[in-house]
Design a protein around this motif. Structure first.
Motif, PDB file in Angstrom:
ATOM      1  N   ILE A  44       0.968  -1.082   0.015  1.00 48.25           N
ATOM      2  CA  ILE A  44       0.022   0.097   0.030  1.00 48.25           C
ATOM      3  C   ILE A  44       0.783   1.062  -0.156  1.00 48.25           C
ATOM      4  O   ILE A  44       1.978   1.301   0.807  1.00 48.25           O
ATOM      5  CB  ILE A  44      -0.880   0.026   1.341  1.00 48.25           C
ATOM      6  N   ASP A  45       0.794   2.209  -0.930  1.00 48.90           N
ATOM      7  CA  ASP A  45       1.582   3.369  -0.997  1.00 48.90           C
ATOM      8  C   ASP A  45       1.234   4.251  -0.094  1.00 48.90           C
ATOM      9  O   ASP A  45       0.126   4.307   0.609  1.00 48.90           O
ATOM     10  CB  ASP A  45       1.131   3.902  -2.382  1.00 48.90           C
ATOM     11  N   TYR A  47       0.423   7.882   1.332  1.00 51.55           N
ATOM     12  CA  TYR A  47      -0.673   8.547   0.521  1.00 51.55           C
ATOM     13  C   TYR A  47       0.352  10.094   0.406  1.00 51.55           C
ATOM     14  O   TYR A  47       0.630  10.446   1.479  1.00 51.55           O
ATOM     15  CB  TYR A  47      -1.860   8.975   1.389  1.00 51.55           C
ATOM     16  N   ILE A  53      -0.623   5.889  -7.878  1.00 45.95           N
ATOM     17  CA  ILE A  53      -0.666   4.871  -6.905  1.00 45.95           C
ATOM     18  C   ILE A  53      -0.461   3.360  -7.741  1.00 45.95           C
ATOM     19  O   ILE A  53      -0.750   3.318  -8.782  1.00 45.95           O
ATOM     20  CB  ILE A  53      -1.998   4.839  -6.105  1.00 45.95           C
ATOM     21  N   THR A  57      -2.499  -0.818  -4.558  1.00 41.99           N
ATOM     22  CA  THR A  57      -3.134   0.139  -3.614  1.00 41.99           C
ATOM     23  C   THR A  57      -4.773   0.264  -4.043  1.00 41.99           C
ATOM     24  O   THR A  57      -5.665   0.496  -3.496  1.00 41.99           O
ATOM     25  CB  THR A  57      -2.309   1.430  -3.311  1.00 41.99           C
ATOM     26  N   LEU A  88      -4.222   3.814   4.646  1.00 42.25           N
ATOM     27  CA  LEU A  88      -5.034   3.015   3.720  1.00 42.25           C
ATOM     28  C   LEU A  88      -6.289   3.808   3.777  1.00 42.25           C
ATOM     29  O   LEU A  88      -6.602   3.894   2.319  1.00 42.25           O
ATOM     30  CB  LEU A  88      -5.383   1.783   4.508  1.00 42.25           C
ATOM     31  N   TYR A  91      -7.255   6.640   0.674  1.00 44.49           N
ATOM     32  CA  TYR A  91      -7.492   6.202  -0.485  1.00 44.49           C
ATOM     33  C   TYR A  91      -9.022   6.204  -0.743  1.00 44.49           C
ATOM     34  O   TYR A  91      -9.550   5.758  -1.917  1.00 44.49           O
ATOM     35  CB  TYR A  91      -6.717   5.044  -0.950  1.00 44.49           C
TER      36      TYR A  91
END
Length: 176
Positions: A44-45, A47, A53, A57, A88, A91
């Motif tokens: 997961i990138d 933010y 992304i 993600t 998380l 997103y």
């Protein structure tokens, strides 16, 4: 009904993934299409808001947004839920989550801070217009040993949070 199970610990050998894998295995018995996001696996990138992304993600955000029921587990870090979990949710489009149902599992090293983190998570869910099961499961880290849940009461309570949260979904979806 689409179900997503989220383990909010970024730690590779964390105890939250042990709990949430147990929840996921239990959920899969009745909902084989359930999905699992384990933040300890990475992908997961962070933010940044620039819209660039990874596919991982993008898929995680899609799975969360499309799920009717969210079962979320988080450890307590510094009197707060994990920053990986908060990241998380950066997103997720709050305009697409109204009416979903969430159940919470909160892990701590001792018996302090549970209700504070429950309040913070419930506030986060409120931002997304998600109805939160008012009966979270609080678990202390000593009940997990050798990557296994060593306490039968914890297993029972994890099953109960799943069942109660699914019942909430049924009640609310029947009233729509």
């Amino acid at each position: 009904m689409k179900i997503i199970v989220i383990s909010g610990s970024p730690r590779k050998n964390g105890k939250t993934p042990v709990l949430m894998k147990y929840v996921f295995e239990y959920v899969k018995q009745s909902s084989p299409d359930a999905k699992f996001i384990n933040l300890s696996e990475g992908g997961i990138d962070y933010y940044t808001g620039d819209g660039n992304i990874s596919d991982t993600t993008r898929q995680a955000a899609k799975d969360i947004t499309e799920a009717d029921v969210w079962l979320i587990g988080t450890p307590i870090y510094n009197s707060f839920f994990s920053s990986a979990l908060k990241n998380l949710f950066e997103y997720i489009d709050y305009k697409k989550t109204e009416g979903k149902i969430a159940g919470l599992v909160i892990l701590a090293s001792g018996n302090i801070g549970f209700t504070n983190v429950q309040t913070l998570l419930t506030q986060l869910m409120s931002y997304f217009n998600v109805i939160t099961n008012p009966r979270p499961v609080f678990v202390t880290a000593d009940t997990i040993q050798n990557n296994e849940i060593a306490n039968e009461d914890v297993k029972t309570r994890l099953k109960e949070i799943v069942n109660q949260t699914l019942q909430l979904h049924k009640k609310f979806s029947n009233n729509s």
